[in-house]
Motif scaffolding. Structure first.
Motif, PDB file in Angstrom:
ATOM      1  N   ASN A 103       0.853  -1.194   0.000  1.00 58.27           N
ATOM      2  CA  ASN A 103       0.000   0.000   0.000  1.00 58.27           C
ATOM      3  C   ASN A 103       0.885   1.238   0.000  1.00 58.27           C
ATOM      4  N   PHE A 105       0.266   4.215   0.463  1.00 55.26           N
ATOM      5  CA  PHE A 105      -0.108   5.252   1.413  1.00 55.26           C
ATOM      6  C   PHE A 105       0.178   4.853   2.859  1.00 55.26           C
ATOM      7  N   SER A 129      -5.695  10.574   1.685  1.00 61.13           N
ATOM      8  CA  SER A 129      -5.882  10.628   0.238  1.00 61.13           C
ATOM      9  C   SER A 129      -5.565  11.981  -0.387  1.00 61.13           C
ATOM     10  N   ASN A 130      -5.669  13.055   0.382  1.00 57.72           N
ATOM     11  CA  ASN A 130      -5.356  14.364  -0.210  1.00 57.72           C
ATOM     12  C   ASN A 130      -3.862  14.648  -0.212  1.00 57.72           C
TER      13      ASN A 130
END
Length: 154
Positions: A103, A105, A129-130
């Motif tokens: 992943n 992130f 996510s931003n």
């Protein structure tokens, strides 16, 4: 129209250097972040996250702020080892964080130093996510309970 090999070479070199520069700066973790205290909501410091040749991230304090009504902390008084009594500005507080191979992130395997208590915690992080918020979960070794700290990208 006649093509010039020298022009094509310069164009190719220019594209490659631009791509390399973009790739070096496109890492979403690398840069300056504001640390937000989870208990007070105040921004306590600014840190800069860098990545070393082993693809491990670390964060170093570059600016500190005090919480209104609290004594300003300038040195890591409660730290042990080489960090004992060292100035907070320049102190590395996060080390060894690596990207999760499953992943992009998620980041694991880090160690977080709390300059207030001098305690070291296991750390993992999640880039929201931003790309502007990093949630760092820290816990004592073997403990399922810990704290979530938010860093906001400058």
């Amino acid at each position: 129209m006649k093509k010039h090999p020298f022009t094509a070479l310069i164009l190719a070199f220019s594209c490659m250097t631009s791509l390399a520069a973009w790739a070096a700066t496109s890492d979403p973790l690398v840069g300056t972040w504001k640390t937000i205290d989870d208990r007070t909501g105040y921004s306590l410091s600014d840190v800069i996250i860098q990545k070393n040749k082993n693809n491990e991230y670390s964060a170093k304090i570059i600016n500190v702020r005090s919480v209104p009504g609290a004594e300003a902390l300038a040195n890591c008084i409660k730290c042990t080892g080489p960090q004992k009594n060292q100035p907070l500005v320049g102190l590395t507080t996060l080390t060894g964080l690596t990207i999760d191979p499953h992943n992009a992130f998620e980041f694991n395997g880090g160690e977080l130093l709390d300059p207030k208590s001098g305690q070291r915690y296991q750390a993992r992080a999640r880039l929201m996510s931003n790309g502007k918020h990093l949630i760092i979960h820290s816990s004592m070794e073997g403990s399922a309970v810990g704290r979530n700290i938010t860093w906001v990208k400058n």
